[in-house]
Write a protein that holds these residues in place. Sequence first.
Motif, short mmCIF file in Angstrom:
data_model
loop_
_atom_site.label_atom_id
_atom_site.label_comp_id
_atom_site.label_asym_id
_atom_site.label_seq_id
_atom_site.Cartn_x
_atom_site.Cartn_y
_atom_site.Cartn_z
N ARG A 275 59.42 -63.55 -37.85
CA ARG A 275 59.83 -63.33 -39.24
C ARG A 275 58.60 -63.00 -40.10
N GLN A 276 57.54 -63.76 -39.95
CA GLN A 276 56.34 -63.53 -40.75
C GLN A 276 55.66 -62.20 -40.37
N THR B 14 57.80 -59.34 -41.78
CA THR B 14 57.68 -59.32 -43.24
C THR B 14 56.38 -58.65 -43.65
N GLN B 15 55.29 -58.97 -42.93
CA GLN B 15 54.01 -58.33 -43.25
C GLN B 15 54.07 -56.82 -43.00
N ARG C 191 56.70 -54.89 -43.20
CA ARG C 191 57.47 -54.31 -44.31
C ARG C 191 56.62 -54.24 -45.57
N ASP C 192 55.87 -55.31 -45.84
CA ASP C 192 55.06 -55.34 -47.05
C ASP C 192 53.89 -54.37 -46.99
N ILE D 107 67.09 -62.67 -38.37
CA ILE D 107 65.87 -62.28 -39.07
C ILE D 107 65.89 -60.79 -39.40
N GLU E 151 67.86 -59.98 -42.30
CA GLU E 151 67.19 -60.32 -43.55
C GLU E 151 66.10 -59.30 -43.91
N ILE E 152 65.37 -58.81 -42.91
CA ILE E 152 64.26 -57.89 -43.15
C ILE E 152 64.75 -56.57 -43.71
N ARG E 153 65.93 -56.14 -43.27
CA ARG E 153 66.59 -54.94 -43.79
C ARG E 153 65.76 -53.67 -43.58
#
Length: 530
Positions: free
Chosen positions: A264-265, A268-269, A271-272, A297, A300-302
């Motif tokens: 997940r982390q 997320t990174q 994506r960011d 997950i 959620e990340i989409r």
Amino acid sequence: MWDLTPIHAAGADRDTRDVRIAFVHLSFRKVARSRAVRSKALFSAHFPALGLLNLAQQLRDHFVDRDLHDWVRYFDEEAFEDRDAMEAAIRAWLRPAALGIIGMSTYTSSIDHVSDYCRRFAGDNILVVLGGAHVTVVPDDDLPCHIIVRGEGRDALVTIIERLGAPDFLAHARLAGICCQLGDTRVDGRAATDNSIETTSVPCFAYDLLSDLDTGVYATSYTRLLGVNPQIYVCTQSCRARCSFCSTYLIHRRMQARPVERIRQDLTQLRDRGYDSIEFHDDDLLQHPEFDALIDILREIRLPWFCYARSEILDDQVAERMAEAGCQRVFLGLEAMTQRSLDYLNKATTVAQNHTVATALDRHGIGAVSGLIVGLPHHTVPDVLAELDAFLALPLFAISCNVLTPDPRTREFMRARRRGGDLQLSLGGETGLTVIPDIQRWGLDQPVGLPSVCESIDKGTLNDLVAVIEYAFYTRPHITDALYSSAHTPEQREVITAYLDFVRARITERAPGVTHDLVRTRITGLMAHQ
């Protein structure tokens, strides 16, 4: 291997902080271009070497008091005008350090190019270290380097940095998977595996090292256009399957998986950082023991995503959940649509299961890209043409057709080695357990620089069949329309157009030299409908 003595002796009084590392990635696209293999040179994807980026992140974890960017740099061949320019940049980076290290991954298909590049540094006070899939399976090659690392590399790199020059270096080297020659002493370390995929900090791969590269260095396949700025990711190692042609499980041994919270982390990174799509390059993403949580997950990340999968556990319910979580493409290792071929390749699946999974993915809007392997020892031309017809009947988005290649130490390799024949002429290394590409002898047709293992179809005809298969598949209007619909930019449309032009041009070029009547008849029929 080169004698390690001069560099080892110079390291006796070295400050362990006075080290610089150049992780170097040779491009498969440029290797293909140098060999004039147009299909690979023009249309193959090019992404960073995740193995090297994972090693970099593990160094960051181990040497916590050092800024990684101060002493580790990532060099990608595609970012330089040519290999001379990359060599100059590597030398400039390493020159200030007391110990300069070049680390490269090895693959059988490009081992000759890696060897040629390493020879540029022969006699220099630069430590050349080779690791990766090829040398892990076949560590006894007479390769131009100081150290061969077998296994996943973390312990070996830490040992080199902290112990090279010390009296106990060899004792530590044996345990870390290091193979080297120190004077009259030869060390042959056993492949060292670790749990790095599970324990490496977030992100699992040091993507920040890519910040020095131009944004246009990386690109995906024309079959995976999920966005305009994709990135690859892996959250499992090894594979529970034992396909006869694959060496993954020989390299990584036991299957390991990254904890879902760290996934997940990581994602997320990504994506960011501005990546707009994810490509999972795991051998089979569905083998993750917490796959259900992973799907949550991804929902959620989409971000749209792609993965590799096997057919025996992918059903309609799983396909539906994957689609809801953003999956848009899946590479299916179908490989064949006859039970005899599936059993020969040890696919552990059935023709019916292959039908089921392809239909399920299509029903839920996921484009299936399927592998197709031709040139099995028992294949005849009618067999391959029947396989083509079976694949044309499946609801697939794309295919990837390849001639069977016996990678070192795989079951397929051992079978071919026992049979003897042409393959024996391409074996080398100290134990004769590696395959050495020889373009002069075996030419540019698949498998490039190697003989085929098929007993009743010659290599030229096998490649005629590959041209027929891809022409028959990709020139159908609904496939062409689907490819163009997946493009997000004019540049991506241009790549698709170039690929389709190549498919048509290749069959036109090969047609006059076709020697098999059935192949010639199929080509005539195909071209009559265009």
